[in-house]
Design a protein around this motif. Structure first.
Motif, short mmCIF file in Angstrom:
data_model
loop_
_atom_site.label_atom_id
_atom_site.label_comp_id
_atom_site.label_asym_id
_atom_site.label_seq_id
_atom_site.Cartn_x
_atom_site.Cartn_y
_atom_site.Cartn_z
N LEU A 37 -1.35 7.04 3.70
CA LEU A 37 -1.45 5.69 4.15
C LEU A 37 -0.37 4.60 3.13
O LEU A 37 -0.24 4.80 2.01
CB LEU A 37 -2.45 4.88 4.80
CG LEU A 37 -2.10 4.61 5.98
CD1 LEU A 37 -2.91 6.03 6.25
CD2 LEU A 37 -3.53 3.88 6.36
N THR A 56 -11.62 2.26 7.76
CA THR A 56 -11.13 2.67 6.52
C THR A 56 -9.96 2.28 5.74
O THR A 56 -10.42 1.62 4.38
CB THR A 56 -10.84 4.10 6.51
OG1 THR A 56 -12.34 4.27 7.37
CG2 THR A 56 -11.02 4.48 4.78
N THR A 57 -8.86 1.44 6.26
CA THR A 57 -7.93 1.11 5.41
C THR A 57 -8.63 -0.43 4.83
O THR A 57 -8.34 -0.28 4.03
CB THR A 57 -6.20 0.64 6.50
OG1 THR A 57 -6.33 2.26 7.03
CG2 THR A 57 -6.09 0.09 5.88
N LYS A 104 -8.99 3.02 10.87
CA LYS A 104 -8.27 2.04 10.55
C LYS A 104 -9.44 0.82 9.85
O LYS A 104 -8.43 0.02 9.34
CB LYS A 104 -8.25 1.00 12.58
CG LYS A 104 -7.23 1.93 13.32
CD LYS A 104 -7.46 0.89 14.12
CE LYS A 104 -8.57 0.62 15.37
NZ LYS A 104 -9.12 1.88 15.34
N LEU A 149 -3.03 -3.46 13.13
CA LEU A 149 -3.50 -1.70 12.90
C LEU A 149 -4.18 -1.79 14.20
O LEU A 149 -5.14 -1.92 14.52
CB LEU A 149 -4.41 -1.51 11.48
CG LEU A 149 -3.85 -1.65 10.78
CD1 LEU A 149 -4.96 -0.97 9.61
CD2 LEU A 149 -2.60 -1.57 9.74
N ILE A 159 0.99 -0.86 0.04
CA ILE A 159 -0.10 -0.25 -0.19
C ILE A 159 0.51 1.44 0.42
O ILE A 159 1.57 1.42 0.83
CB ILE A 159 -0.96 0.17 1.08
CG1 ILE A 159 -2.04 -1.14 1.45
CG2 ILE A 159 -1.50 1.24 1.36
CD1 ILE A 159 -2.95 -1.52 2.52
N ILE A 178 -2.35 3.93 13.48
CA ILE A 178 -2.27 5.15 13.19
C ILE A 178 -3.18 6.27 14.31
O ILE A 178 -3.99 6.16 15.23
CB ILE A 178 -3.92 4.34 12.08
CG1 ILE A 178 -3.23 2.93 10.89
CG2 ILE A 178 -4.44 5.55 11.55
CD1 ILE A 178 -4.25 2.63 9.72
N SER A 215 -10.57 5.84 -3.05
CA SER A 215 -9.49 5.82 -2.71
C SER A 215 -8.55 5.65 -3.61
O SER A 215 -8.58 6.12 -5.19
CB SER A 215 -9.17 3.83 -2.05
OG SER A 215 -10.21 4.65 -0.74
N LEU A 235 -8.39 8.76 5.25
CA LEU A 235 -6.99 8.36 5.61
C LEU A 235 -5.69 9.47 4.96
O LEU A 235 -6.18 9.52 3.24
CB LEU A 235 -6.80 6.95 4.53
CG LEU A 235 -7.29 5.63 5.13
CD1 LEU A 235 -7.03 4.21 4.62
CD2 LEU A 235 -6.99 6.29 6.84
N SER A 294 -8.38 8.22 1.61
CA SER A 294 -9.25 7.46 1.39
C SER A 294 -10.38 8.70 1.71
O SER A 294 -9.69 9.70 2.27
CB SER A 294 -9.82 6.05 1.95
OG SER A 294 -9.34 5.40 1.40
#
Length: 237
Positions: A23, A45-46, A43, A35, A7, A210, A56, A20, A12
């Motif tokens: 990241l 959202t990742t 978190k 995470l 990543i 995060i 994203s 985000l 995002s």
């Protein structure tokens, strides 16, 4: 280890709100990574971004192939299973029907039957409840079913969002032991979002912290667990 998921500069959005902010991290094949972060840190959202469930930009690569722009269904077919927060079992179906549904894209009937029995080996309580509707299971049993159903996809990468949420401590301990077994025995790479930082760091080999949509700390789980800032903010001592 070989990087399975890469990543880079992930950003995002929910509408006009950016969740985000650039990241970047990688998951090694066979690793178990957690995470950590407060509620609203980004978190969940990742995990959603990896599955293309939120708008994203940036780069997400799985085995060298971009996931950006792919449908969630095609991402699942690549071997990525997502167990969302809230478990997501089909409450009107039985335990066994949920497991069969997890293998809906497979055609190897004998393999499916064998894998259902393998899930019962990991989670014996599910075998006891195999004809019971999922909606009548306890919270812990539903979480076990959600994990087992995801494993029926035969994933190479499993994304878990708050698997301990709402569960009694003893059940959480048992669940995390099983996740460790799955990682070791099934060679499934796991990325877990977890509020129980102490337990997550005991389970994981790598960790990322995060804050407000940015990674502020990364390293080995033991190293992160021994960091004074992490201890004060997430471990309570």
């Amino acid at each position: 280890m070989t990087a399975m998921l890469n990543i880079k500069d992930l950003r995002s959005y929910y509408g006009q709100v950016q969740a985000l902010h650039g990241l970047s991290f990688a998951l090694n094949e066979g690793s178990l990574t957690t995470l950590l972060g407060a509620n609203g840190a980004g978190k969940t959202t990742t995990l959603r971004a990896i599955c293309n469930m939120v708008r994203s930009t940036g780069a997400i690569e799985f085995d060298g192939s971009s996931l950006m722009g792919r449908s969630t269904e095609s991402i699942v077919r690549l071997g990525i299973a997502h167990v969302p927060q809230g478990r997501g079992t089909f409450t009107s179906l039985t335990v066994e029907e949920n497991l069969q549904l997890g293998a809906i894209s497979r055609r190897d009937r004998a393999g499916i039957i064998a894998d259902i029995e393998r899930m019962y080996g990991y989670f014996p309580v599910l075998k006891e409840r195999y004809t019971q509707q999922a909606g009548t299971l306890s919270g812990g049993e539903q979480q076990m079913l959600a994990v087992a159903r995801a494993l029926m996809l035969k994933p190479r990468l499993m994304l878990l969002d708050e698997p301990s949420f709402g569960l009694a401590p003893l059940i959480v301990r048992d669940l995390f032991k099983i996740l460790g077994r799955i990682n070791r025995e099934e060679k499934v790479t796991i990325l877990v979002v977890e509020q129980n930082a102490q337990l997550a760091l005991e389970l994981a080999d790598q960790a990322h912290v995060i804050e407000t949509g940015r990674i502020v700390m990364s390293g080995g789980a033991k190293e992160i667990a021994n960091n004074e800032d992490v201890r004060k903010s997430y471990l309570g001592y």
